[in-house]
Design a protein around this motif. Structure first.
Motif, PDB file in Angstrom:
ATOM      1  N   TRP A   1     -27.827 -78.413  31.312  1.00 11.70           N
ATOM      2  CA  TRP A   1     -28.733 -78.856  30.261  1.00 11.70           C
ATOM      3  C   TRP A   1     -30.178 -78.731  30.711  1.00 11.70           C
ATOM      4  O   TRP A   1     -30.470 -78.573  31.892  1.00 11.70           O
ATOM      5  CB  TRP A   1     -28.427 -80.288  29.834  1.00 11.70           C
ATOM      6  CG  TRP A   1     -28.780 -81.347  30.836  1.00 11.70           C
ATOM      7  CD1 TRP A   1     -29.988 -81.974  31.001  1.00 11.70           C
ATOM      8  CD2 TRP A   1     -27.914 -81.907  31.841  1.00 11.70           C
ATOM      9  NE1 TRP A   1     -29.928 -82.894  32.021  1.00 11.70           N
ATOM     10  CE2 TRP A   1     -28.671 -82.871  32.556  1.00 11.70           C
ATOM     11  CE3 TRP A   1     -26.580 -81.687  32.197  1.00 11.70           C
ATOM     12  CZ2 TRP A   1     -28.121 -83.607  33.600  1.00 11.70           C
ATOM     13  CZ3 TRP A   1     -26.044 -82.422  33.238  1.00 11.70           C
ATOM     14  CH2 TRP A   1     -26.821 -83.362  33.930  1.00 11.70           C
TER      15      TRP A   1
ATOM     16  N   SER B   1     -33.110 -86.870  33.513  1.00 13.89           N
ATOM     17  CA  SER B   1     -31.938 -86.456  34.299  1.00 13.89           C
ATOM     18  C   SER B   1     -31.865 -87.251  35.591  1.00 13.89           C
ATOM     19  O   SER B   1     -30.801 -87.769  35.966  1.00 13.89           O
ATOM     20  CB  SER B   1     -32.006 -84.958  34.612  1.00 13.89           C
ATOM     21  OG  SER B   1     -32.046 -84.191  33.438  1.00 13.89           O
TER      22      SER B   1
ATOM     23  N   ASN C   1     -26.731 -76.323  20.686  1.00 14.72           N
ATOM     24  CA  ASN C   1     -28.171 -76.168  20.490  1.00 14.72           C
ATOM     25  C   ASN C   1     -28.501 -76.168  19.004  1.00 14.72           C
ATOM     26  O   ASN C   1     -27.699 -75.681  18.201  1.00 14.72           O
ATOM     27  CB  ASN C   1     -28.642 -74.849  21.118  1.00 14.72           C
ATOM     28  CG  ASN C   1     -30.090 -74.871  21.537  1.00 14.72           C
ATOM     29  OD1 ASN C   1     -30.548 -75.787  22.204  1.00 14.72           O
ATOM     30  ND2 ASN C   1     -30.835 -73.854  21.130  1.00 14.72           N
TER      31      ASN C   1
ATOM     32  N   ASP D   1     -26.598 -85.109  20.605  1.00 11.43           N
ATOM     33  CA  ASP D   1     -25.733 -84.781  21.739  1.00 11.43           C
ATOM     34  C   ASP D   1     -24.965 -85.991  22.271  1.00 11.43           C
ATOM     35  O   ASP D   1     -23.801 -85.862  22.669  1.00 11.43           O
ATOM     36  CB  ASP D   1     -26.573 -84.165  22.857  1.00 11.43           C
ATOM     37  CG  ASP D   1     -27.376 -82.978  22.370  1.00 11.43           C
ATOM     38  OD1 ASP D   1     -26.871 -81.844  22.444  1.00 11.43           O
ATOM     39  OD2 ASP D   1     -28.513 -83.183  21.894  1.00 11.43           O
TER      40      ASP D   1
ATOM     41  N   ALA E   1     -26.025 -77.068  27.097  1.00 14.40           N
ATOM     42  CA  ALA E   1     -26.495 -77.966  26.034  1.00 14.40           C
ATOM     43  C   ALA E   1     -28.009 -78.116  26.097  1.00 14.40           C
ATOM     44  O   ALA E   1     -28.569 -78.398  27.162  1.00 14.40           O
ATOM     45  CB  ALA E   1     -25.833 -79.334  26.171  1.00 14.40           C
ATOM     46  N   GLY E   2     -28.673 -77.912  24.961  1.00 15.38           N
ATOM     47  CA  GLY E   2     -30.116 -78.136  24.900  1.00 15.38           C
ATOM     48  C   GLY E   2     -30.893 -77.244  25.834  1.00 15.38           C
ATOM     49  O   GLY E   2     -31.861 -77.689  26.449  1.00 15.38           O
ATOM     50  N   GLN E   3     -30.505 -75.992  25.929  1.00 15.43           N
ATOM     51  CA  GLN E   3     -31.129 -75.082  26.886  1.00 15.43           C
ATOM     52  C   GLN E   3     -31.142 -73.668  26.314  1.00 15.43           C
ATOM     53  O   GLN E   3     -30.197 -73.251  25.643  1.00 15.43           O
ATOM     54  CB  GLN E   3     -30.353 -75.101  28.213  1.00 15.43           C
ATOM     55  CG  GLN E   3     -31.002 -74.292  29.310  1.00 15.43           C
ATOM     56  CD  GLN E   3     -30.061 -74.040  30.475  1.00 15.43           C
ATOM     57  OE1 GLN E   3     -28.920 -74.472  30.471  1.00 15.43           O
ATOM     58  NE2 GLN E   3     -30.527 -73.316  31.474  1.00 15.43           N
TER      59      GLN E   3
ATOM     60  N   LEU F   1     -31.978 -82.042  26.007  1.00 16.09           N
ATOM     61  CA  LEU F   1     -31.341 -83.338  26.213  1.00 16.09           C
ATOM     62  C   LEU F   1     -32.298 -84.372  26.782  1.00 16.09           C
ATOM     63  O   LEU F   1     -32.103 -85.576  26.579  1.00 16.09           O
ATOM     64  CB  LEU F   1     -30.136 -83.212  27.157  1.00 16.09           C
ATOM     65  CG  LEU F   1     -28.762 -83.084  26.479  1.00 16.09           C
ATOM     66  CD1 LEU F   1     -28.705 -81.824  25.624  1.00 16.09           C
ATOM     67  CD2 LEU F   1     -27.656 -83.063  27.534  1.00 16.09           C
TER      68      LEU F   1
END
Length: 760
Positions: free
Chosen positions: A366, A198, A256, A293, A227-229, A370
């Motif tokens: 996220w 990130s 997800n 993603d 997303a992805g969490q 991710l």
């Protein structure tokens, strides 16, 4: 009354499996919180402690980094936060008698759960060369051992100073100052394993490696994409913010590979209606294949570009760079390739597009889903492209929201815990302290392990954390750490890393967040930075677990005096006596901390650090604008007969700390060695529900990495994907399998084959 720790490891060879749940929190969360708190702390201590969590005059939860609003609830904590507090404020103790009874070889056979349940470490202990167990050691002798080993190194770069995200701003600032005065930038931290991707992507695209939103922005958003969490387990207080956003009219898309109870429905335990009915959160669930993603956001960007009036042309023209190259790449996105990469249906993506186009204020949140892939950085860049297209950075209710996992992991980086520091930071540090910091880059986590493995690093110092359990390629990592001349762990409790020692080993017990900190200059407090860039104080209220504990700032200050001696003009004794003197120096070195002590005094709830993209739509990048990017679309390709494995946490877990053996929301009880596989994939592989299998990862080096004896659970994962808990599956993640640019371990995309196991 608190209960005693378990004498033996619980048997985990027959996990019980029930259907997954579809709502998070509620009465079960309250019951679980009270039961675990009572077991560790007893009734009176539970009340005394929990009512101070995340309060303005209390202590910051040692769990996640989710922020608090200005108005605090009397119970400003979640179930997993309460577990973290209970584990630290426990009445159980690990004394010298414990170490006498348990040789290091015995500790190495124990589970992380058993080690953590033993309680707080009460005295510094030392394992000399050739010793089979730890023995008590004085603080003076402990620091002299560290000085002996560090000063005997051929180069300062043969030392590694690791930092966990629980470390306070004050301790982190002192540690990086000591390391650089000693002569190295070898300052790996837990960010290297989580949100480094990130930070890399955001620094390049918007000029600052942090999120751009506040709690108020979440409450004002029209659309929130998660997303992805899995906030229901990893950041439960986030569910309250999502609930409030929904009540204000926001819509939520969750992206997800697994359905997660917390994103389906939240039963807020702080309101009667929440307890009874709860609030549905997700409006659209996109059950994406692992690693798909980037392809999804690329196609959404193509569709936005093809929609008349959808692009914020004024924003793009005035505030961005690289639009034409990006737009050309986005327009080339292919529907068939996207559907193959994501596993989604066309109508699902079109529905998501309609929600995107209807939103004037969009936030994307996220986490590790991710960030822990080979193509993690391009994926997050594509998320930024998505937000830039419609002007969703730098206005209320919109922006990027990387949700940090540990309570001060972001603050540690702000304080200079970074192996690749900016020249401006080093210039300011050198000017303030009259030192000459090294300018060459140091080692991150993966490169530190490689250096230990290859004999290029000889001393390993860890400020908190559980390094060998948090890192990839377990067998390689443990062998590497054992090659060190000295391993030092600053810890509150036992963990696996204490059983994996160098030639000599020290455990230095420290104060926790819940402990009252009194130094020569009086009662002290420390500060932390949350996931949204707010800095505030943390004050423990409990008597320390032992009179033999030192605070983290005191440990660093005394180590520095022992190692550097009279050659250092830094006032280490003053820093130990009064942490306000540390904050005065931070104020002169770190931008945004001017008048640090005065601002804390004037703002009991803390203050926000400046964020140019959010505050003034100014982007301090190399171009002076927000940068669109145009990387090729990537996604994992899995050979026939294999699955793509993601490692994840259970609900009774925080990072590598195992609170219990259940994963309530996923229906798993009394065991952690389970692998979640879609029923159709399992049948194709000939694996019945309840069968036992070995997980074997496949990597380019041809090395067999095996995690044996996992119970197969038929579970509604995305097709072709599987999931299992870490740290048990870290053994499967190759050390060299990392994200491009960030070098973060690719723990969310491990190609595995499942081999029948005789375990039962």
């Amino acid at each position: 009354m608190a209960s005693k720790p378990p004498k033996g490891d619980p048997v985990q060879d027959a996990p019980q499996v029930a259907p997954p749940q579809h709502a998070a929190a509620g009465l079960p969360a309250i019951g679980h919180t009270l039961r675990m708190s009572r077991q560790q702390m007893g009734v009176r201590r539970t009340a005394r402690t929990l009512l101070k969590v995340n309060q303005k005059d209390g202590f910051d939860c040692p769990g996640c980094a989710w922020p608090e609003g200005d108005k605090r609830h009397v119970a400003e904590f979640c179930e997993n936060g309460a577990k973290a507090v209970a584990e630290e404020a426990t009445l159980r103790r690990v004394t010298p008698e414990f170490f006498a009874a348990h040789p290091i070889a015995d500790l190495a056979t124990r589970s992380g759960y058993w080690l953590g349940q033993q309680g707080r470490i009460t005295q510094p202990v030392y394992a000399a060369e050739g010793a089979d167990r730890y023995e008590p050691v004085s603080w003076e002798r402990a620091f002299s051992i560290i000085a002996e080993e560090l000063n005997a190194l051929g180069s300062p770069d043969e030392a590694v100073f690791y930092t966990s995200g629980r470390t306070s701003n004050e301790a982190a600032f002192l540690l990086q100052l000591f390391a650089r005065e000693f002569g190295t930038n070898n300052l790996p931290d837990c960010s290297n394993m989580c949100h480094e991707s990130s930070g890399s992507a955001l620094t390049e695209t918007i000029g600052i490696g942090k999120g751009s939103v506040s709690l108020e922005d979440l409450h004002r958003a029209d659309l929130i994409i998660v997303a992805g969490q899995n906030p229901g387990t990893n950041h439960p207080r986030m569910l309250s913010a999502l609930e409030k956003a929904k009540a204000s009219g926001a819509r939520i898309i969750s992206v997800n590979p697994l359905p997660e109870a917390g994103l389906e429905r939240f039963k807020n335990p702080q309101t009667p209606q929440g307890m009874l009915r709860g609030a549905a959160l997700t409006d659209l669930f996109l059950q994406i294949r692992i690693g798909g993603d980037q392809a999804l956001f690329r196609l959404l960007n193509k569709l936005v570009l093809e929609t008349d009036g959808a692009v914020d042309e004024d924003f793009v023209r005035e505030h961005t760079h690289g639009y034409e190259e990006f737009a050309a790449a986005a327009r080339a996105a292919d529907w068939d390739e996207t559907l193959a990469a994501t596993g989604l249906e066309r109508d699902e993506i079109e529905r998501a597009l309609r929600m995107v186009l209807a939103s004037e204020r969009t936030i994307v949140c996220w986490a590790m889903g991710l960030t822990q892939h080979k193509h993690a950085v391009p994926t997050i860049r594509e998320v930024v492209n998505f937000l830039l297209l419609r002007g969703n950075i730098g206005r209320p209710g919109a922006g990027v929201c990387p949700v940090r996992g540990h309570s001060n992991v972001q603050g540690d980086r702000t304080m200079g815990i970074f192996e690749r520091p900016a020249a401006g930071f080093l210039d300011a540090l050198d000017k303030e302290f009259g030192i000459v910091s090294p300018r060459h880059h140091g080692l991150d986590v993966v490169r530190s392990i490689q250096a230990l493995r290859d004999g290029r690093a000889k001393v390993f110092f860890a400020m908190g954390g559980n390094f060998v359990a948090a890192t990839p390629d377990t067998e390689v990592t443990e062998a590497a750490v054992r090659r060190a001349r000295l391993t030092v762990h600053v810890s509150t409790k036992l963990n696996r890393s204490h059983a994996v020692t160098g030639t000599r080993a020290l455990i230095l017990p420290t104060l926790g967040r819940t402990d009252k900190d009194v130094q020569r200059g009086g009662r002290q407090f420390v500060t932390v930075e949350d996931s949204m860039g707010l800095v505030h104080a943390s004050r423990g209220n409990l008597p320390p677990a032992s009179p033999h504990l030192l605070s983290e700032p005191a440990i660093v200050a005394r180590m520095a005096r022992a190692v550097l001696g009279g050659a250092s003009a830094t006032p280490w004794e003053d820093f130990e006596a009064d942490y306000a003197t540390i904050r005065d120096r931070i104020a002169r070195v770190v931008p945004g901390f001017e008048d640090f002590n005065a601002r804390l005094a004037a703002n009991p709830g803390g203050f926000a650090l400046p964020h140019a993209p959010r505050d003034e739509r100014r982007f301090p990048t190399r171009t002076g604008k927000a940068n669109f990017t145009a990387a090729p679309v990537e996604y994992p390709e899995v050979p026939e007969g294999r699955l793509l494995l993601q490692t994840l946490r259970s609900h009774d877990q925080y990072n590598t700390t195992i609170y219990g053996l259940d994963d309530r929301y996923r229906g798993i009880r009394n065991g952690r060695r389970v692998v979640l596989v879609h029923p159709e994939d399992a049948r194709r592989l000939g694996l019945a529900d309840g069968a036992y299998t070995d997980l074997v990862s496949e990597w380019t080096d041809g090395t067999e990495r095996r995690a044996a004896g996992f119970r197969v659970v038929h579970y509604p994962t995305a097709r072709g994907c599987a999931a299992a808990y870490y740290p048990e599956t870290n053994v499967l993640v190759p050390l060299e399998s990392t994200a491009d640019v960030s070098n973060t371990p690719a723990s969310k995309s491990v190609i595995v084959r499942l081999e029948q196991s005789p375990s039962a």
